[in-house]
Motif scaffolding. Sequence first.
Motif, mmCIF file in Angstrom:
data_model
loop_
_atom_site.group_PDB
_atom_site.id
_atom_site.type_symbol
_atom_site.label_atom_id
_atom_site.label_comp_id
_atom_site.label_asym_id
_atom_site.label_seq_id
_atom_site.Cartn_x
_atom_site.Cartn_y
_atom_site.Cartn_z
ATOM 1 N N SER A 216 3.893 2.164 2.560
ATOM 2 C CA SER A 216 4.345 0.952 3.272
ATOM 3 C C SER A 216 5.876 0.853 3.279
ATOM 4 C CB SER A 216 3.737 -0.297 2.632
ATOM 5 O OG SER A 216 4.094 -0.364 1.266
ATOM 6 N N GLY A 217 6.513 1.474 2.273
ATOM 7 C CA GLY A 217 7.979 1.443 2.216
ATOM 8 C C GLY A 217 8.529 0.787 0.953
ATOM 9 N N SER B 66 9.341 2.029 -2.022
ATOM 10 C CA SER B 66 10.477 2.729 -2.646
ATOM 11 C C SER B 66 11.738 2.534 -1.819
ATOM 12 C CB SER B 66 10.185 4.229 -2.776
ATOM 13 O OG SER B 66 8.907 4.411 -3.316
ATOM 14 N N LEU C 120 14.688 -2.960 8.615
ATOM 15 C CA LEU C 120 14.232 -3.167 7.239
ATOM 16 C C LEU C 120 15.387 -3.684 6.383
ATOM 17 C CD1 LEU C 120 11.709 -2.735 5.434
ATOM 18 C CD2 LEU C 120 12.582 -0.458 4.914
ATOM 19 N N ARG D 211 4.297 8.621 7.821
ATOM 20 C CA ARG D 211 5.458 8.631 6.919
ATOM 21 C C ARG D 211 5.145 9.373 5.622
ATOM 22 N NH1 ARG D 211 7.003 2.283 7.730
ATOM 23 N NH2 ARG D 211 7.830 2.464 9.835
ATOM 24 N N ASN E 211 7.253 -3.638 7.901
ATOM 25 C CA ASN E 211 8.062 -2.428 8.028
ATOM 26 C C ASN E 211 7.505 -1.526 9.129
ATOM 27 O OD1 ASN E 211 9.866 -0.353 7.579
ATOM 28 N ND2 ASN E 211 8.818 0.432 5.761
ATOM 29 N N GLY F 113 0.827 -1.207 0.000
ATOM 30 C CA GLY F 113 0.000 0.000 0.000
ATOM 31 C C GLY F 113 0.860 1.255 0.000
#
Length: 198
Positions: free
Chosen positions: A12-13, A15, A181, A139, A174, A9
């Motif tokens: 979420s991290g 990239s 991570l 974030r 994450n 989504g």
Amino acid sequence: MLIVGLTGGIGSGKSTVSRMFVAHGIPVIDADVISHNLTGPGGAALDRIRAIFGDEVITDEGALNRAVVRERVFERPELRRKLEGILHPLVRREMLRKVSATKGAYCILAVPLLIESNMTDLVDRILVVDADVSARIQRIKGRSGLDETTIRRIMSAQIDDATRRARADDIIRNDDDLEQLQTEVAALHRRYLELART
Ligand code: ADP
């Protein structure tokens, strides 16, 4: 070559995870970059998008005005389907072209809407990045100028987290810091190298 589809989504991290795989020397083919190119000045999708949405969605620089288009498709889902009907086949074709030009043990296809847009047939495995919604909103606010309402609207146009997780072969949680991570990405990298050998 093993092809891993990376999805998750907004916020979420993905990239961040992509960059970590790149740091391991793994090619990452990014659907967002392809989509931006298709809708940037002189992009191959622009004329067809203009024909549907009108000149108002094109900036003075001749690129797609993403904020305006985002508003339009939120109001009218049938327009979203038309937009995706133009973009997705072009993105898919360009990703296939890039994969065939890529060398290495494995590569990553980073596709935010991998599952929603039925592109899962392009990949051998699905890697989902997952994080709590509240952390994701914080974030994204830190990363961009999007407000919470817009972020939640984007989230509501994506499949829900449980459905996405159910499709995953691998999941990265994450919720912790970037070091954690990093450790998870390194472990998956070793696993994918092993899988690519067999
Ligand atoms: P996505 O590509 O899935 O939308 P990003 O990778 O851009 O998400 O991450 C969203 C924002 O959160 C970025 O600014 C990124 O630097 C930050 N971020 C991602 N993971 C973490 C983490 N574990 N701890 C702190 N910040 C993070």
